[in-house]
Write a protein that holds these residues in place. Sequence first.
Motif, PDB file in Angstrom:
ATOM      1  N   UNK A  16      -7.895 -23.063  24.965  1.00 51.37           N
ATOM      2  CA  UNK A  16      -8.350 -21.793  24.409  1.00 51.37           C
ATOM      3  C   UNK A  16      -7.455 -20.644  24.845  1.00 51.37           C
ATOM      4  N   UNK A  17      -6.474 -20.934  25.696  1.00 48.64           N
ATOM      5  CA  UNK A  17      -5.580 -19.889  26.198  1.00 48.64           C
ATOM      6  C   UNK A  17      -4.581 -19.490  25.110  1.00 48.64           C
ATOM      7  N   UNK A  18      -4.316 -18.202  24.986  1.00 50.16           N
ATOM      8  CA  UNK A  18      -3.341 -17.695  24.031  1.00 50.16           C
ATOM      9  C   UNK A  18      -2.372 -16.766  24.754  1.00 50.16           C
ATOM     10  N   UNK A  19      -1.121 -16.803  24.347  1.00 56.64           N
ATOM     11  CA  UNK A  19      -0.100 -15.967  24.963  1.00 56.64           C
ATOM     12  C   UNK A  19       0.648 -15.242  23.851  1.00 56.64           C
ATOM     13  N   UNK A  20       0.809 -13.930  24.017  1.00 63.02           N
ATOM     14  CA  UNK A  20       1.580 -13.147  23.055  1.00 63.02           C
ATOM     15  C   UNK A  20       3.044 -13.137  23.444  1.00 63.02           C
ATOM     16  N   UNK A  21       3.926 -13.114  22.446  1.00 63.00           N
ATOM     17  CA  UNK A  21       5.359 -13.143  22.690  1.00 63.00           C
ATOM     18  C   UNK A  21       5.989 -11.922  22.038  1.00 63.00           C
ATOM     19  N   UNK A  22       6.881 -11.259  22.784  1.00 58.73           N
ATOM     20  CA  UNK A  22       7.610 -10.111  22.261  1.00 58.73           C
ATOM     21  C   UNK A  22       9.100 -10.336  22.499  1.00 58.73           C
ATOM     22  N   UNK A  23       9.880 -10.366  21.419  1.00 60.60           N
ATOM     23  CA  UNK A  23      11.330 -10.520  21.540  1.00 60.60           C
ATOM     24  C   UNK A  23      11.945  -9.144  21.757  1.00 60.60           C
ATOM     25  N   UNK A  24      12.840  -9.051  22.724  1.00 53.08           N
ATOM     26  CA  UNK A  24      13.417  -7.754  23.038  1.00 53.08           C
ATOM     27  C   UNK A  24      14.912  -7.808  23.242  1.00 53.08           C
ATOM     28  N   UNK A  25      15.484  -6.691  23.675  1.00 46.04           N
ATOM     29  CA  UNK A  25      16.922  -6.599  23.897  1.00 46.04           C
ATOM     30  C   UNK A  25      17.287  -6.861  25.352  1.00 46.04           C
ATOM     31  N   UNK A  26      16.542  -6.273  26.286  1.00 48.12           N
ATOM     32  CA  UNK A  26      16.838  -6.461  27.704  1.00 48.12           C
ATOM     33  C   UNK A  26      16.507  -7.875  28.152  1.00 48.12           C
ATOM     34  N   UNK A  27      15.384  -8.397  27.677  1.00 52.78           N
ATOM     35  CA  UNK A  27      14.948  -9.755  27.987  1.00 52.78           C
ATOM     36  C   UNK A  27      14.796 -10.498  26.671  1.00 52.78           C
ATOM     37  N   UNK A  28      15.133 -11.778  26.681  1.00 54.58           N
ATOM     38  CA  UNK A  28      15.039 -12.572  25.462  1.00 54.58           C
ATOM     39  C   UNK A  28      13.604 -12.586  24.955  1.00 54.58           C
ATOM     40  N   UNK A  29      12.674 -12.870  25.857  1.00 54.29           N
ATOM     41  CA  UNK A  29      11.260 -12.936  25.505  1.00 54.29           C
ATOM     42  C   UNK A  29      10.436 -12.344  26.637  1.00 54.29           C
ATOM     43  N   UNK A  30       9.437 -11.549  26.275  1.00 51.49           N
ATOM     44  CA  UNK A  30       8.464 -11.056  27.241  1.00 51.49           C
ATOM     45  C   UNK A  30       7.105 -11.577  26.813  1.00 51.49           C
ATOM     46  N   UNK A  31       6.422 -12.255  27.715  1.00 48.56           N
ATOM     47  CA  UNK A  31       5.110 -12.831  27.411  1.00 48.56           C
ATOM     48  C   UNK A  31       4.007 -11.868  27.807  1.00 48.56           C
ATOM     49  N   UNK A  32       2.838 -12.023  27.195  1.00 49.49           N
ATOM     50  CA  UNK A  32       1.726 -11.148  27.520  1.00 49.49           C
ATOM     51  C   UNK A  32       1.197 -11.396  28.928  1.00 49.49           C
ATOM     52  N   UNK A  33       1.598 -12.489  29.545  1.00 54.56           N
ATOM     53  CA  UNK A  33       1.201 -12.769  30.923  1.00 54.56           C
ATOM     54  C   UNK A  33       2.058 -11.998  31.921  1.00 54.56           C
ATOM     55  N   UNK A  34       3.089 -11.304  31.418  1.00 49.42           N
ATOM     56  CA  UNK A  34       3.973 -10.533  32.280  1.00 49.42           C
ATOM     57  C   UNK A  34       5.267 -11.243  32.610  1.00 49.42           C
ATOM     58  N   UNK A  35       5.373 -12.495  32.247  1.00 51.38           N
ATOM     59  CA  UNK A  35       6.592 -13.265  32.525  1.00 51.38           C
ATOM     60  C   UNK A  35       7.702 -12.825  31.575  1.00 51.38           C
ATOM     61  N   UNK A  36       8.911 -12.663  32.120  1.00 48.19           N
ATOM     62  CA  UNK A  36      10.061 -12.266  31.312  1.00 48.19           C
ATOM     63  C   UNK A  36      11.123 -13.349  31.385  1.00 48.19           C
ATOM     64  N   UNK A  37      11.611 -13.772  30.216  1.00 47.86           N
ATOM     65  CA  UNK A  37      12.662 -14.787  30.137  1.00 47.86           C
ATOM     66  C   UNK A  37      13.978 -14.065  29.911  1.00 47.86           C
ATOM     67  N   UNK A  38      14.950 -14.324  30.764  1.00 49.54           N
ATOM     68  CA  UNK A  38      16.233 -13.625  30.708  1.00 49.54           C
ATOM     69  C   UNK A  38      17.038 -14.037  29.481  1.00 49.54           C
ATOM     70  N   UNK A  39      17.837 -13.103  28.978  1.00 50.18           N
ATOM     71  CA  UNK A  39      18.718 -13.365  27.851  1.00 50.18           C
ATOM     72  C   UNK A  39      19.962 -14.083  28.369  1.00 50.18           C
ATOM     73  N   UNK A  40      20.314 -15.260  27.822  1.00 52.53           N
ATOM     74  CA  UNK A  40      21.452 -16.006  28.356  1.00 52.53           C
ATOM     75  C   UNK A  40      22.813 -15.363  28.086  1.00 52.53           C
ATOM     76  N   UNK A  41      22.916 -14.428  27.160  1.00 51.38           N
ATOM     77  CA  UNK A  41      24.143 -13.680  26.862  1.00 51.38           C
ATOM     78  C   UNK A  41      25.330 -14.590  26.528  1.00 51.38           C
ATOM     79  N   UNK A  42      25.101 -15.552  25.635  1.00 50.59           N
ATOM     80  CA  UNK A  42      26.177 -16.443  25.199  1.00 50.59           C
ATOM     81  C   UNK A  42      27.191 -15.694  24.341  1.00 50.59           C
ATOM     82  N   UNK A  43      26.746 -14.642  23.699  1.00 48.19           N
ATOM     83  CA  UNK A  43      27.562 -13.961  22.695  1.00 48.19           C
ATOM     84  C   UNK A  43      28.856 -13.397  23.254  1.00 48.19           C
ATOM     85  N   UNK A  44      28.844 -12.887  24.461  1.00 51.35           N
ATOM     86  CA  UNK A  44      30.047 -12.283  25.039  1.00 51.35           C
ATOM     87  C   UNK A  44      31.166 -13.296  25.201  1.00 51.35           C
ATOM     88  N   UNK A  45      30.867 -14.427  25.799  1.00 50.34           N
ATOM     89  CA  UNK A  45      31.878 -15.465  26.011  1.00 50.34           C
ATOM     90  C   UNK A  45      32.368 -16.016  24.680  1.00 50.34           C
TER      91      UNK A  45
END
Length: 84
Positions: A16-45
């Motif tokens: 029954x648990x649900x998590x909201x996801x927000x895609x952003x610029x500073x972080x790849x994904x920010x979850x409604x639980x407060x967890x932030x997934x870092x952007x791997x920044x493959x594009x520069x290389x």
Amino acid sequence: VSLLCEDTIAPGPVTTAAVGIDAGLDHLVTLSTGEKVANPRHERADRLRLARAQRELARKDKGSANRAKARLTVARVHARITDR
């Protein structure tokens, strides 16, 4: 080759648990639980790799075998960027 498999997939556990996801610029994904997934920044290389491959292609003589190889290298870099 032909391959036929009969396999039943068991349903996963009900939750029954649900998590909201927000895609952003500073972080790849920010979850409604407060967890932030870092952007791997493959594009520069990849941008640097593409620029170098295109420079090398520009220096090759038209119609040469080395130009054909360089074209494949540029195509591979473009495919890698697209796949990501």
